[in-house]
Design a protein around this motif. Sequence first.
Motif, PDB file in Angstrom:
ATOM      1  N   ALA A 184       0.826  -1.209   0.000  1.00  9.67           N
ATOM      2  CA  ALA A 184       0.000   0.000   0.000  1.00  9.67           C
ATOM      3  C   ALA A 184       0.858   1.256   0.000  1.00  9.67           C
ATOM      4  N   ALA A 185       1.952   1.238   0.768  1.00  2.00           N
ATOM      5  CA  ALA A 185       2.848   2.395   0.810  1.00  2.00           C
ATOM      6  C   ALA A 185       3.511   2.620  -0.541  1.00  2.00           C
ATOM      7  N   THR A 186       3.904   1.532  -1.196  1.00  2.00           N
ATOM      8  CA  THR A 186       4.517   1.642  -2.522  1.00  2.00           C
ATOM      9  C   THR A 186       3.527   2.204  -3.532  1.00  2.00           C
ATOM     10  N   GLU A 187       2.283   1.740  -3.469  1.00  3.37           N
ATOM     11  CA  GLU A 187       1.254   2.241  -4.392  1.00  3.37           C
ATOM     12  C   GLU A 187       1.000   3.725  -4.178  1.00  3.37           C
ATOM     13  N   PHE A 188       0.924   4.143  -2.911  1.00  9.94           N
ATOM     14  CA  PHE A 188       0.725   5.563  -2.608  1.00  9.94           C
ATOM     15  C   PHE A 188       1.878   6.394  -3.160  1.00  9.94           C
ATOM     16  N   CYS A 189       3.100   5.926  -2.942  1.00  9.35           N
ATOM     17  CA  CYS A 189       4.277   6.676  -3.395  1.00  9.35           C
ATOM     18  C   CYS A 189       4.404   6.672  -4.913  1.00  9.35           C
ATOM     19  N   ALA A 239      10.094   1.767   2.950  1.00 15.96           N
ATOM     20  CA  ALA A 239      10.395   0.611   3.803  1.00 15.96           C
ATOM     21  C   ALA A 239       9.296   0.438   4.841  1.00 15.96           C
ATOM     22  N   GLU A 240       8.716  -0.752   4.887  1.00 14.75           N
ATOM     23  CA  GLU A 240       7.766  -1.049   5.951  1.00 14.75           C
ATOM     24  C   GLU A 240       8.550  -1.275   7.249  1.00 14.75           C
ATOM     25  N   ILE A 241       7.969  -0.859   8.363  1.00 15.61           N
ATOM     26  CA  ILE A 241       8.595  -1.020   9.675  1.00 15.61           C
ATOM     27  C   ILE A 241       8.042  -2.295  10.306  1.00 15.61           C
ATOM     28  N   TYR A 242       8.933  -3.238  10.579  1.00 15.99           N
ATOM     29  CA  TYR A 242       8.496  -4.544  11.062  1.00 15.99           C
ATOM     30  C   TYR A 242       8.695  -4.748  12.556  1.00 15.99           C
ATOM     31  N   GLY A 243       9.536  -3.966  13.183  1.00 17.60           N
ATOM     32  CA  GLY A 243       9.783  -4.171  14.604  1.00 17.60           C
ATOM     33  C   GLY A 243      10.434  -2.949  15.218  1.00 17.60           C
ATOM     34  N   PRO A 244      10.432  -2.863  16.544  1.00 15.60           N
ATOM     35  CA  PRO A 244      10.971  -1.676  17.217  1.00 15.60           C
ATOM     36  C   PRO A 244      12.480  -1.543  17.057  1.00 15.60           C
TER      37      PRO A 244
END
Length: 202
Positions: A128-133, A161-166
């Motif tokens: 979804a982030a890639t599509e938006f960008c 980049a998707e955030i997968y963990g802290p």
Amino acid sequence: MPYIESQLPRDVSADLGGVLSQTAGAFTAGGSPAEDCLTGLPTLREFYRQAAPIVEACLAAGEPVAVAIVDIDHLQRINDGHCMDVGDRVITSIARHLKGAVARTPYLVARLGEEEFGLLLVRCDDAAATEFCETLRRDISGITVNAGDADVAVSVSIGVAEIYGPETFDNYLNAAEQFLFMAKCNGRNQVFSDHTMLAGMH
């Protein structure tokens, strides 16, 4: 190398928690530390302040969240070929477009540096982030800025980049920076992410 050290060696530093202790004077002169004086967007420091707790809340709730870096293609060439005023108009035109694109959404946008902007895309996975960008990239590629005797075409490269963990916020931005580097090395005016890389393999 953390994003702050690799991308912004302009009197900007981060403490060990990944929260900025100061910001670049060039982007706040005449304004507040929270607002970039040219574009009116949040500064890098303010992006960290606002985005870090949002990322923490998303991870705790199991909601996807992604970060993107938008880089203006050939801004130095535009400045050299025309003048700084034209370059500033390019920057402000893209800033207005980004601000409009995130209006009425939970997303954040900020100016990270001379030619770079940051996006925090809440409730967006990598696809979804890639599509938006990609939509942003296509729309921005239609922008022209008048330079007196000619119109200057504008384009951007984007790393997502998707955030997968802290982790530290530096690391989140550094992941997006790596994809941005790929986009620029592959000809600019494109979006790179895990999603685009996987799509290219099929």
